[in-house]
Design a protein around this motif. Structure first.
Motif, short mmCIF file in Angstrom:
data_model
loop_
_atom_site.label_atom_id
_atom_site.label_comp_id
_atom_site.label_asym_id
_atom_site.label_seq_id
_atom_site.Cartn_x
_atom_site.Cartn_y
_atom_site.Cartn_z
N GLU A 133 0.84 -1.21 0.00
CA GLU A 133 0.00 0.00 0.00
C GLU A 133 0.88 1.26 0.00
OE1 GLU A 133 -3.31 0.62 -0.08
OE2 GLU A 133 -3.26 2.75 0.47
N PHE B 25 -3.03 5.99 3.97
CA PHE B 25 -1.94 5.79 4.94
C PHE B 25 -1.34 7.14 5.36
CE2 PHE B 25 -0.11 1.17 4.56
CZ PHE B 25 -1.36 0.64 4.82
N ALA B 26 -1.16 8.03 4.39
CA ALA B 26 -0.55 9.33 4.71
C ALA B 26 -1.42 10.12 5.68
CB ALA B 26 -0.29 10.12 3.43
N ILE C 5 -7.62 -0.49 6.41
CA ILE C 5 -7.52 -0.01 5.03
C ILE C 5 -7.18 -1.15 4.08
CG2 ILE C 5 -6.08 1.41 3.48
CD1 ILE C 5 -6.01 3.45 5.93
N PRO D 93 -5.32 0.89 12.27
CA PRO D 93 -5.91 1.62 11.13
C PRO D 93 -5.38 1.16 9.78
CG PRO D 93 -4.45 3.04 12.45
CD PRO D 93 -4.67 1.79 13.23
N PHE D 94 -4.11 0.82 9.69
CA PHE D 94 -3.58 0.34 8.41
C PHE D 94 -4.26 -0.98 8.00
CE2 PHE D 94 0.94 2.28 7.53
CZ PHE D 94 0.41 3.55 7.63
N ILE E 223 -3.35 8.90 7.99
CA ILE E 223 -3.18 8.31 9.33
C ILE E 223 -1.85 8.75 9.94
CG2 ILE E 223 -2.73 6.11 10.49
CD1 ILE E 223 -4.88 4.94 8.47
N LEU E 224 -0.78 8.74 9.15
CA LEU E 224 0.53 9.15 9.68
C LEU E 224 0.48 10.60 10.14
CD1 LEU E 224 2.91 7.50 7.04
CD2 LEU E 224 2.30 6.64 9.32
N GLU F 264 0.72 4.17 -2.87
CA GLU F 264 0.45 5.60 -2.64
C GLU F 264 1.63 6.46 -3.13
OE1 GLU F 264 -1.11 6.57 1.27
OE2 GLU F 264 -2.36 4.77 1.33
#
Lengths: 294, 294
Positions: free
Chosen positions: A186, B261-262, A264, A260-261, B264-265, A190
């Motif tokens: 993932e 993902f970004a 997703i 959370p990852f 969340i980070l 991205e």
């Protein structure tokens, strides 16, 4: 190495490759697969083909199983003509499938009631890695059985890591590993997509990162699929790994861990399965590329 | 190698280490830092200390800048006594800071109007890696300037990768890299925490993965901090990398790229900054560990 009577149950791409390496190591192999035709290659190489799990394990000192999910493993072990009731006392079952930790724990108890032992022995690697006997293995379960099993596991890979007596522990490690692989895919999806839409070539960004910070076969192998948007060959189907991510989420909910990852990844794999996409599971990277209008 | 008059502006942990390696390579160095005391070490080693950016670059053939964010770089370049107006015609500015691609593009235009050239040259690596001259560098900008700069960049690291003429391109690559590092840290945080709450030792799971599938300095280095929950030494502060993730999200919005993902980070780093946590930025892993009640 001592040669044993070994049964191998479940001859998908992974199982078949592992079974061949046990044959090569000189063991006497009896194999079983629900779809019997998949045993043809192994029969030519000298394996005996059995008609049921119970028949396959009747004189086995060791049994390996490698099936797609918890339901298939429970059926193989406890269903009609299942292996647990038929396994000789003292035999060891190496449970290689990616299943819930509690499934291996529950089956370990069933084995104990019949005088045999289950050791969870999940493997890391695609079918080509299994063929090359370069899998990484994790093992957990009763200590004496783990030690007896160790030389056989060594024949399948480049190292066996020991996670103690809990037959669920190695399954947890396997789920963590598949989750980390998914997160790497993932992240590349991205990053490469952002780079592409910023005017860079996906391939160049892929080559930079996999020759510098992320210079490892995992990033190189999956990254190539993501960079080229060509998800072949199929190491594992999206539905299989979606099941693994569901198991990760089940564990995260049981143990109260925010992930959370993982949520997703599961969603992306759900879409990939829902759309009927046929490539390798890394094709879930298309959720980002396609989602960016590319 | 030809020795040049070089100016180095911005002497944080990264800049100071890089400047020292240029001195070691035999160049004549003039340095500038907003807090002048940070130049003391370099002065002892033979560098000249200047009072303003303009004074530092007055006779420079090459300028390096390494500051914390876009605002600091714009001030250094275009503010009072800024470097752009003072830089001799024909000089090359190696812009090393992690900034928005458009900031380097805009500054490249300002340089061009004064007859000098900006090349974006972001670097990958912590201060200890900079000290060891083992950084990885990406470079983009006008081709002739890139070629003239190359021997100096070689002195700072173990490789320079070329991303073409767009002075924004290398900044995009840098943002992608910091994002991928963050994703690796988050993935380990989720996996190690799930393993721990399932009864496994974080350290053992860390050792397994970083000696098998993720056997790379990035996973080993950051993974150690996450496994031990001890975020020292500080390679970069959480606020710095939160800024980088904001830049990633800015780019994702400009270019219409979904980056779950970004997001969340960025959220995790926001919490880490809001709580005033003082360790390395990888301490955002605590959002998962702490969030799981550990």
């Amino acid at each position: 190495m001592t040669q044993h009577n070994i049964a191998f149950l479940g001859l998908g791409n992974m199982g078949e490759a592992m079974a061949k390496n046990l044959l090569k190591a000189g063991h006497r192999l009896t194999v079983y697969n629900r779809t019997a035709s998949k045993a043809a290659d192994l029969e030519k190489l000298g394996a005996t083909v059995a008609a049921t799990p119970a028949a396959a394990v009747a004189d086995a000192a060791f049994v390996f199983s490698m099936v797609t999910d918890d339901a298939a493993l429970l059926e193989l072990c406890l269903g009609p003509d299942g292996l647990v009731a038929a396994l000789p006392a003292g035999a060891v079952h190496a449970s290689c499938s990616t299943v819930a930790p509690d499934t291996n724990r529950r089956l370990a108890e069933a084995h104990a009631q019949h005088g045999s032992t289950l050791v969870a022995t999940p493997v890391f690697g695609k079918p080509d890695v299994a063929t090359a006997a370069k899998l990484w293995l994790a093992a957990s379960g009763e200590a004496d059985a783990r030690q007896r099993l160790a030389p056989l596991l060594e024949a399948l890979g480049q190292g066996v890591h020991d996670f103690g007596d809990d037959p669920g522990a190695a399954s947890t490690v396997k789920l963590c590993g598949n989750f980390m692989l998914g997160a790497a895919i993932e992240a590349m999806a991205e990053a490469f997509t952002l780079a592409q839409k910023s005017g860079l070539a996906r391939q160049q960004v892929y080559e930079f990162f996999t020759s510098t910070l992320f210079n490892t076969p995992i990033y190189k192998g999956y990254g190539k699929l993501v960079a080229e948007r060509h998800y072949q060959p199929v190491g594992a189907a999206p539905a299989i790994i979606r099941k693994d991510m569901r198991l990760v989420l089940d564990e995260s909910r049981t143990h109260l861990v925010p992930m959370p990852f993982a949520n997703i990844l599961h969603d992306h794999l759900s879409t990939t399965v829902a759309k009927g996409e046929q490539g390798d599971w890394a094709g879930f990277a298309e959720r980002i590329t396609d989602g960016a209008g590319l």
